[in-house]
Design a protein around this motif. Sequence first.
Motif, PDB file in Angstrom:
ATOM      1  N   ILE A  97       9.730 -29.258 -80.188  1.00 29.41           N
ATOM      2  CA  ILE A  97      10.583 -30.156 -81.266  1.00 29.41           C
ATOM      3  C   ILE A  97      11.106 -28.743 -82.683  1.00 29.41           C
ATOM      4  O   ILE A  97      11.919 -29.674 -82.770  1.00 29.41           O
ATOM      5  N   SER A  98      10.378 -27.980 -82.774  1.00 31.55           N
ATOM      6  CA  SER A  98      10.631 -27.178 -84.245  1.00 31.55           C
ATOM      7  C   SER A  98      12.263 -26.676 -83.670  1.00 31.55           C
ATOM      8  O   SER A  98      13.256 -26.002 -84.237  1.00 31.55           O
TER       9      SER A  98
ATOM     10  N   PHE B  30      21.800 -34.982 -92.546  1.00 26.19           N
ATOM     11  CA  PHE B  30      20.730 -35.165 -92.363  1.00 26.19           C
ATOM     12  C   PHE B  30      19.633 -33.706 -92.155  1.00 26.19           C
ATOM     13  O   PHE B  30      18.364 -34.141 -91.795  1.00 26.19           O
ATOM     14  N   VAL B  31      20.342 -32.917 -92.819  1.00 29.92           N
ATOM     15  CA  VAL B  31      19.029 -31.585 -93.374  1.00 29.92           C
ATOM     16  C   VAL B  31      18.060 -31.817 -93.189  1.00 29.92           C
ATOM     17  O   VAL B  31      17.014 -31.045 -93.307  1.00 29.92           O
ATOM     18  N   GLU B  32      17.635 -32.473 -94.584  1.00 31.17           N
ATOM     19  CA  GLU B  32      16.965 -32.778 -95.266  1.00 31.17           C
ATOM     20  C   GLU B  32      16.228 -33.373 -94.261  1.00 31.17           C
ATOM     21  O   GLU B  32      14.513 -32.967 -94.806  1.00 31.17           O
ATOM     22  N   ASP B  33      16.260 -34.271 -93.430  1.00 34.67           N
ATOM     23  CA  ASP B  33      15.528 -35.231 -92.267  1.00 34.67           C
ATOM     24  C   ASP B  33      14.599 -34.680 -91.640  1.00 34.67           C
ATOM     25  O   ASP B  33      13.401 -34.509 -90.945  1.00 34.67           O
ATOM     26  N   LEU B  34      15.749 -33.740 -90.950  1.00 34.89           N
ATOM     27  CA  LEU B  34      15.369 -32.861 -89.688  1.00 34.89           C
ATOM     28  C   LEU B  34      14.310 -31.899 -90.583  1.00 34.89           C
ATOM     29  O   LEU B  34      13.231 -31.389 -89.796  1.00 34.89           O
ATOM     30  N   GLN B  35      14.555 -30.745 -91.763  1.00 35.56           N
ATOM     31  CA  GLN B  35      13.221 -30.235 -91.939  1.00 35.56           C
ATOM     32  C   GLN B  35      11.752 -31.107 -92.711  1.00 35.56           C
ATOM     33  O   GLN B  35      11.085 -30.542 -92.128  1.00 35.56           O
TER      34      GLN B  35
ATOM     35  N   ILE C   6      17.801 -26.734 -83.708  1.00 32.30           N
ATOM     36  CA  ILE C   6      19.195 -26.799 -82.902  1.00 32.30           C
ATOM     37  C   ILE C   6      20.685 -27.769 -83.640  1.00 32.30           C
ATOM     38  O   ILE C   6      21.347 -27.954 -84.589  1.00 32.30           O
ATOM     39  N   LEU C   7      19.415 -28.568 -83.651  1.00 31.54           N
ATOM     40  CA  LEU C   7      20.410 -30.794 -84.512  1.00 31.54           C
ATOM     41  C   LEU C   7      21.197 -30.066 -86.132  1.00 31.54           C
ATOM     42  O   LEU C   7      21.298 -30.262 -86.065  1.00 31.54           O
ATOM     43  N   ASN C   8      19.993 -29.160 -86.711  1.00 28.05           N
ATOM     44  CA  ASN C   8      20.329 -28.299 -87.438  1.00 28.05           C
ATOM     45  C   ASN C   8      22.309 -27.728 -87.614  1.00 28.05           C
ATOM     46  O   ASN C   8      22.788 -28.589 -88.873  1.00 28.05           O
TER      47      ASN C   8
END
Length: 93
Positions: A34-35, A49-54, A40-42
Amino acid sequence: MFPSGYRRSDCNEGKRAKLIEEISYQLTDVIPIISGRVEILNERVPGIFVEDLQAIRKAAMKGVEFSKQLRLAALACRRELGGMHDSVGKCLG
């Protein structure tokens, strides 16, 4: 069939402890995936969306800690049951 001081339920408790331990190992294996996907998505998604991904990555890392605690509790339970009588190990398979 069971030695003095040993309950049939000890066998079931031992099996449950083993199952919990195995599940915690599986979770520990899944969480880095998952991490990694988050990393990769980052690189691929817009910056909004970076904040959501973090946040997802942070939650996954908490999952690792919970999994470790779960595994330690299962191991302690197995040790406790194993200390009751040597035949408990036969139940744990």
